[in-house]
Design a protein around this motif. Sequence first.
Motif, short mmCIF file in Angstrom:
data_model
loop_
_atom_site.label_atom_id
_atom_site.label_comp_id
_atom_site.label_asym_id
_atom_site.label_seq_id
_atom_site.Cartn_x
_atom_site.Cartn_y
_atom_site.Cartn_z
N TYR A 195 0.84 -1.21 0.00
CA TYR A 195 0.00 0.00 0.00
C TYR A 195 0.87 1.26 0.00
N ARG A 207 -2.38 2.11 -3.84
CA ARG A 207 -2.82 3.19 -2.96
C ARG A 207 -3.91 4.02 -3.63
N GLY A 208 -3.73 4.32 -4.91
CA GLY A 208 -4.71 5.12 -5.61
C GLY A 208 -6.05 4.41 -5.74
N ASP A 236 -7.68 4.32 -2.21
CA ASP A 236 -8.11 5.64 -1.73
C ASP A 236 -9.33 6.16 -2.47
N SER A 286 -13.05 5.72 -0.84
CA SER A 286 -13.62 6.72 0.07
C SER A 286 -14.12 7.93 -0.70
N SER A 287 -13.41 8.31 -1.76
CA SER A 287 -13.84 9.44 -2.59
C SER A 287 -15.18 9.13 -3.27
#
Length: 399
Positions: free
Chosen positions: A218, A225-226, A229, A232-233
């Motif tokens: 991660y 990671r992208g 992440d 959540s966006s």
Amino acid sequence: MHGGASALSIAAAVISLVALMAPTSWTGLPPIHWGRNEVRLCVALASPLAAVLVSSLAHWRIVPSTLDSPSRFLAAVSLMLVLCRSSTRSLIWADLSFALGAFASLGIMLLVPRDWGHGRLGSPFLNPIHFGDIALALGVLSVLSLNWWKKDSLPVRILKIVGLFAGLATSLLSGARGGWIAVPIVVALSLYVRSHGKSRMWKVLTPLAVAGILASVYVFSPTARGRIDVISSDLKQYSLGNKDTSVGVRLQLYEAALTLIREHPVVGLGGDGFRDAMNSLAEAGALTPLAAQFGKGETHNQLLAYLANYGVVGGLALLAIYVVPGMFFWRCANALTGPAGRAGLMGLTFVVAFSIFGFTVETFDLKATVAFYSTVVAILAAISSHNGASSTRRSNPAQ
């Protein structure tokens, strides 16, 4: 090759069926003695096709294309029955297959990838989600096959360990984050089963080392990671009313599927029923046009897809495909040692991984993925139940 997995599974089924029907003096195979495990596995593999037929007949409408993928489960029955009775030497050929499969997946990704959009890579004919999930499964099975049939030589051990990283690398390149959910679960499951007789230090340090590896992926992989992440966006966008994100589209389809399941609980909508309902749901405002377009392709959840199209009958059939082999492999992994016990562990992690894959994608809507799943289950089940592959028993598993 496009269609290769399906063609090979059919060829194996036909050859196996001929071998079962031929006189034993020709084949050298002992006669079939039906035990409870064999009956359960055969019924489970036949249940998806039976569920589709029951739902189709209840609606007086058979969609021929919907019979194609479920029939691949049934095709694996004859292969399993033959391999259960084959010589141990023929089963040993499975040893390096998972490592080589993981390397082949990475080779395709590096040499002949296809960009399916937004930088998502897959094979020329298999989308990034299914391709990444299969590669991940092959990598896990590769490392679990260490010292499977005998103590491996150093080059073979290196090959199998590197096979794990080849599968992981392919999965990362595909960006198939739905499959990544399975990694900590199958790791924890494997460590639990393998912990018999291990020292307390091994039980503590090994999980910590695995957790460290996952955390480093991660931290040091921008792709991983992208992709994580952005979840959540997408959820934040969904709460603000923007439902046309990757996660938002899935949530819309899940809500639509649950609504349709409540309206048609027993035998569902019939073949392609969920797909055919997309236009009316979009017109009613239950789905955005983009979500409806994606819904014509798939539900993005295997259980909801079977429940919506085939009702409770389909849901039970799908659970049988997971639960019956899973329970069989669990007993073998905990009760047997030697190659049979290891095959039980490999089969257990494989079934659990595929069931998790199905949370975010329809794993069995393509003939290739059905052929892959059912064939691997058939091979590992045959090895787990083969007398020549079992050295000792820890306890007496149900027969």
